[in-house]
Scaffold this motif. Structure first.
Motif, PDB file in Angstrom:
ATOM      1  N   UNK A  84      55.279  -0.085  22.763  1.00 60.55           N
ATOM      2  CA  UNK A  84      55.440  -1.519  22.948  1.00 60.55           C
ATOM      3  C   UNK A  84      55.813  -1.843  24.387  1.00 60.55           C
ATOM      4  N   UNK A  85      56.658  -1.013  24.982  1.00 60.31           N
ATOM      5  CA  UNK A  85      57.046  -1.217  26.378  1.00 60.31           C
ATOM      6  C   UNK A  85      55.822  -1.125  27.287  1.00 60.31           C
ATOM      7  N   UNK A  86      54.891  -0.240  26.944  1.00 63.62           N
ATOM      8  CA  UNK A  86      53.696  -0.047  27.760  1.00 63.62           C
ATOM      9  C   UNK A  86      52.619  -1.107  27.494  1.00 63.62           C
ATOM     10  N   UNK A  87      52.889  -1.974  26.516  1.00 61.97           N
ATOM     11  CA  UNK A  87      51.920  -3.001  26.153  1.00 61.97           C
ATOM     12  C   UNK A  87      52.031  -4.195  27.098  1.00 61.97           C
ATOM     13  N   UNK A  88      50.898  -4.811  27.383  1.00 60.49           N
ATOM     14  CA  UNK A  88      50.880  -6.012  28.217  1.00 60.49           C
ATOM     15  C   UNK A  88      51.825  -7.075  27.668  1.00 60.49           C
ATOM     16  N   UNK A  89      52.415  -7.864  28.541  1.00 63.25           N
ATOM     17  CA  UNK A  89      53.173  -9.030  28.115  1.00 63.25           C
ATOM     18  C   UNK A  89      52.198 -10.121  27.682  1.00 63.25           C
ATOM     19  N   UNK A  90      52.545 -10.905  26.655  1.00 64.09           N
ATOM     20  CA  UNK A  90      51.635 -11.951  26.175  1.00 64.09           C
ATOM     21  C   UNK A  90      51.283 -12.952  27.266  1.00 64.09           C
ATOM     22  N   UNK A  91      50.013 -13.192  27.413  1.00 69.00           N
ATOM     23  CA  UNK A  91      49.513 -14.069  28.476  1.00 69.00           C
ATOM     24  C   UNK A  91      50.075 -15.486  28.369  1.00 69.00           C
ATOM     25  N   UNK A  92      50.087 -16.027  27.156  1.00 68.54           N
ATOM     26  CA  UNK A  92      50.533 -17.405  26.968  1.00 68.54           C
ATOM     27  C   UNK A  92      52.005 -17.542  27.348  1.00 68.54           C
ATOM     28  N   UNK A  93      52.810 -16.545  26.994  1.00 70.83           N
ATOM     29  CA  UNK A  93      54.235 -16.579  27.357  1.00 70.83           C
ATOM     30  C   UNK A  93      54.406 -16.495  28.866  1.00 70.83           C
ATOM     31  N   UNK A  94      53.628 -15.645  29.515  1.00 67.50           N
ATOM     32  CA  UNK A  94      53.690 -15.538  30.974  1.00 67.50           C
ATOM     33  C   UNK A  94      53.319 -16.865  31.630  1.00 67.50           C
ATOM     34  N   UNK A  95      52.304 -17.530  31.085  1.00 67.58           N
ATOM     35  CA  UNK A  95      51.891 -18.818  31.662  1.00 67.58           C
ATOM     36  C   UNK A  95      52.983 -19.869  31.474  1.00 67.58           C
ATOM     37  N   UNK A  96      53.627 -19.884  30.325  1.00 68.88           N
ATOM     38  CA  UNK A  96      54.702 -20.844  30.095  1.00 68.88           C
ATOM     39  C   UNK A  96      55.847 -20.618  31.071  1.00 68.88           C
ATOM     40  N   UNK A  97      56.106 -19.359  31.385  1.00 70.53           N
ATOM     41  CA  UNK A  97      57.149 -19.052  32.358  1.00 70.53           C
ATOM     42  C   UNK A  97      56.785 -19.587  33.738  1.00 70.53           C
ATOM     43  N   UNK A  98      55.527 -19.407  34.124  1.00 76.01           N
ATOM     44  CA  UNK A  98      55.085 -19.914  35.434  1.00 76.01           C
ATOM     45  C   UNK A  98      55.154 -21.437  35.464  1.00 76.01           C
ATOM     46  N   UNK A  99      54.698 -22.071  34.393  1.00 79.98           N
ATOM     47  CA  UNK A  99      54.714 -23.538  34.343  1.00 79.98           C
ATOM     48  C   UNK A  99      56.146 -24.062  34.387  1.00 79.98           C
ATOM     49  N   UNK A 100      57.060 -23.392  33.669  1.00 81.30           N
ATOM     50  CA  UNK A 100      58.450 -23.852  33.624  1.00 81.30           C
ATOM     51  C   UNK A 100      59.117 -23.806  34.993  1.00 81.30           C
ATOM     52  N   UNK A 101      58.666 -22.904  35.856  1.00 84.15           N
ATOM     53  CA  UNK A 101      59.232 -22.796  37.198  1.00 84.15           C
ATOM     54  C   UNK A 101      58.990 -24.057  38.019  1.00 84.15           C
ATOM     55  N   UNK A 102      57.916 -24.775  37.690  1.00 85.12           N
ATOM     56  CA  UNK A 102      57.544 -25.951  38.488  1.00 85.12           C
ATOM     57  C   UNK A 102      57.573 -27.248  37.676  1.00 85.12           C
ATOM     58  N   UNK A 103      58.021 -27.173  36.435  1.00 85.57           N
ATOM     59  CA  UNK A 103      57.981 -28.345  35.560  1.00 85.57           C
ATOM     60  C   UNK A 103      58.835 -29.487  36.096  1.00 85.57           C
ATOM     61  N   UNK A 104      59.996 -29.170  36.689  1.00 84.78           N
ATOM     62  CA  UNK A 104      60.905 -30.225  37.161  1.00 84.78           C
ATOM     63  C   UNK A 104      60.263 -31.071  38.259  1.00 84.78           C
ATOM     64  N   UNK A 105      59.406 -30.464  39.046  1.00 89.25           N
ATOM     65  CA  UNK A 105      58.763 -31.203  40.138  1.00 89.25           C
ATOM     66  C   UNK A 105      57.828 -32.286  39.610  1.00 89.25           C
ATOM     67  N   UNK A 106      57.282 -32.058  38.411  1.00 91.60           N
ATOM     68  CA  UNK A 106      56.297 -32.987  37.858  1.00 91.60           C
ATOM     69  C   UNK A 106      56.846 -33.834  36.725  1.00 91.60           C
ATOM     70  N   UNK A 107      58.166 -33.759  36.464  1.00 89.12           N
ATOM     71  CA  UNK A 107      58.708 -34.476  35.313  1.00 89.12           C
ATOM     72  C   UNK A 107      58.666 -35.990  35.477  1.00 89.12           C
ATOM     73  N   UNK A 108      58.661 -36.472  36.714  1.00 92.43           N
ATOM     74  CA  UNK A 108      58.592 -37.914  36.942  1.00 92.43           C
ATOM     75  C   UNK A 108      57.167 -38.427  37.139  1.00 92.43           C
TER      76      UNK A 108
END
Length: 512
Positions: free
Chosen positions: A58-82
């Protein structure tokens, strides 16, 4: 404080000082013993935790793509909240429309039937044969699926896909159907003591790679993903090249020859193919599919066809010549013992949250099949029932009833919805026209574009979100670094137009 301590303390306040002293001594002794025990247990727990590993596979398995994308989006979400529009997602492969009205009516009828029912659920048999009219939605159904849905699916598979009386199993989405195949077909050690291998082509559908990694993990520098791919190597996985999104069959033949045993067996146990392609957006022709079908048959290897995007063959490449058959199936599939076909309700019928997919295995029996007169598809189906019963037992009954209702809308309803994607697809193709190379757009719901050499696709995708408010999938998540995957189906036309404008601006300015 524990109840025994409270009781002793209460008693100590009601007796003479001498007796109270004895009670307080007991309390003190008990409290110290309790504290020491807690400390010892804490030390023991920390020590044990250090020796409680999780699965290396499991450790050697890829991280889920959708979860990775949500993490990237969350990093910049505050900039676009308004921003009134916020961040537009062209990332996850979903459709913008809702399921057909027939599905909602099926759900309403099921709920009403259960509200009004006073029947004892125990009189309804597990096989659905004793009056199962939908008034037991809270119970298990047969492992293979809700009987009325199974009947409807067999009829659909014959009319629309050309499969005659297949074995059908309803699963919790197409992903579970694929995992069922992996667990049923691949060996930890085959007849030669080797881990069974599965062939997948890059750019790949990440969940297929993850399934292989989880089940047949183990580092190996010889059977790795291609150089530069952001994934962990595993022994059970062979990743092949593509040409403009079309799998290289010459490479595949070389691998099948390389891993063939003198006994006639093969270390390669299965070949997996998604058509139309995710993430490529490429639709493969019927003649091409026939070639890979014959190649896998020649080497005695399973061919697992993921037909999740059967309704999205925009260019109708997978079509029989009209002269071949009068009533040609809409999306022909191969009715062969060694071919397993996977389907889904998540895309065309927009039922992703209901988690309903299904897998079809041939009931044919050739002369070369096993001595018990059961065809290979029948044997695999019977073995797969063990996997089904272990993982899910059965797909949610209410979800299956909803899927039966959706089927009543028919393929024509789905194709009407798919036709509305033409405008969005053209907008996205125009937005990506400045990229060095584009593949896809004639199948599924994706287009892939190549970034300039040396550009980090994950950093680039992050910049598109941060500066332009549009999210796409980095190609590295699909085994294709230096590329982007764009989905054009998850927004209605007007919103897709805004997203396409943002994407076009970002691609133009960031590549300067």
């Amino acid at each position: 404080m524990q109840p025994i301590l409270m009781l002793l303390l209460l008693l100590s306040s009601q007796v003479s000082p001498n007796v109270a002293f004895n009670y307080r001594s007991i309390i003190s002794h008990h409290y110290l013993l309790h504290q020491n025990t807690r400390f010892a247990m804490s030390t023991f727990s920390n020590d044990v935790c250090n020796r409680l590993p999780t699965s290396r596979r499991n450790i050697q398995t890829l991280d889920p793509c959708v979860i990775l994308m949500k993490q990237i989006i969350s990093q910049h979400a505050s900039k676009w909240q308004n921003d009134p529009d916020g961040i537009y997602s062209l990332a996850q492969g979903v459709v913008y429309w809702r399921p057909p009205p027939t599905m909602y009516r099926a759900l309403a009828n099921a709920a009403n039937n259960n509200l009004d029912s006073t029947d004892n659920a125990s009189r309804f048999g597990m096989d659905g044969a004793t009056g199962d009219d939908g008034r037991v939605i809270h119970t298990y159904c047969p492992d293979e699926g809700y009987p009325p849905l199974l009947d409807a699916l067999k009829d659909k598979l014959q009319r629309e896909n050309g499969l005659q009386n297949p074995h059908v199993m309803v699963t919790s989405g197409a992903n579970q159907a694929f995992m069922n195949c992996v667990l049923t077909l691949l060996d930890e050690k085959d007849e030669m003591g080797h881990i069974s291998k599965c062939v997948i082509f890059e750019p790949y559908y990440f969940n297929h790679v993850m399934a292989i990694q989880m089940v047949r993990g183990g580092e190996s520098s010889k059977t790795t993903l291609a150089d530069g791919i952001d994934a962990k190597p595993v022994q059970g996985l062979l990743v092949g090249p593509t040409n403009n999104g079309v799998p290289d069959l010459h490479w595949l033949r070389l691998q099948l020859e390389k891993y063939r045993y003198g006994s006639g067996g093969n270390a390669v146990r299965m070949v997996a193919l998604v058509n139309p392609g995710n993430p490529t957006g490429v639709a493969l022709s019927y003649s091409y599919l026939e070639e890979i079908k014959e190649l896998t048959k020649e080497f005695g290897v399973w061919l697992v066809m993921d037909n999740t995007y059967e309704h999205f063959d925009v260019s109708k490449k997978n079509s029989l010549p009209i002269s071949d058959i009068e009533d040609a199936p809409d999306f022909p599939c191969f009715d062969e013992e060694h071919v397993i076909n996977i389907f889904s309700f998540s895309k065309g019928y927009s039922m992703a949250g209901f988690r309903v997919g299904y897998v079809a295995l041939s009931s044919k029996c050739s002369s070369s099949s096993s001595s018990n007169k059961s065809g290979r598809g029948t044997v695999a189906y019977e073995e797969m029932l063990k996997v089904q019963d272990t993982i899910a037992i059965c797909t949610s009954r209410i979800s299956q009833m909803a899927a039966l209702g959706a089927l009543q809308a028919g393929r024509s309803w789905v194709l009407e919805q798919v036709a509305t994607l033409d405008a969005g697809r053209n907008l996205i193709l125009d937005a990506m026209s400045s990229m060095e190379q584009i593949i896809g757009g004639d199948g599924a719901m994706y287009v892939m574009g190549k970034l300039p050499d040396g550009v980090n696709d994950k950093e680039y995708a992050s910049k598109l979100i941060e500066l332009y408010g549009v999210a796409v999938i980095p190609g590295s998540f699909c085994g294709y670094p230096g590329w982007l995957r764009v989905c054009y189906s998850n927004l209605p036309r007007d919103q897709c137009k805004v997203a396409a404008m943002r994407l076009k601006k970002g691609l133009t300015e960031l590549c300067k």
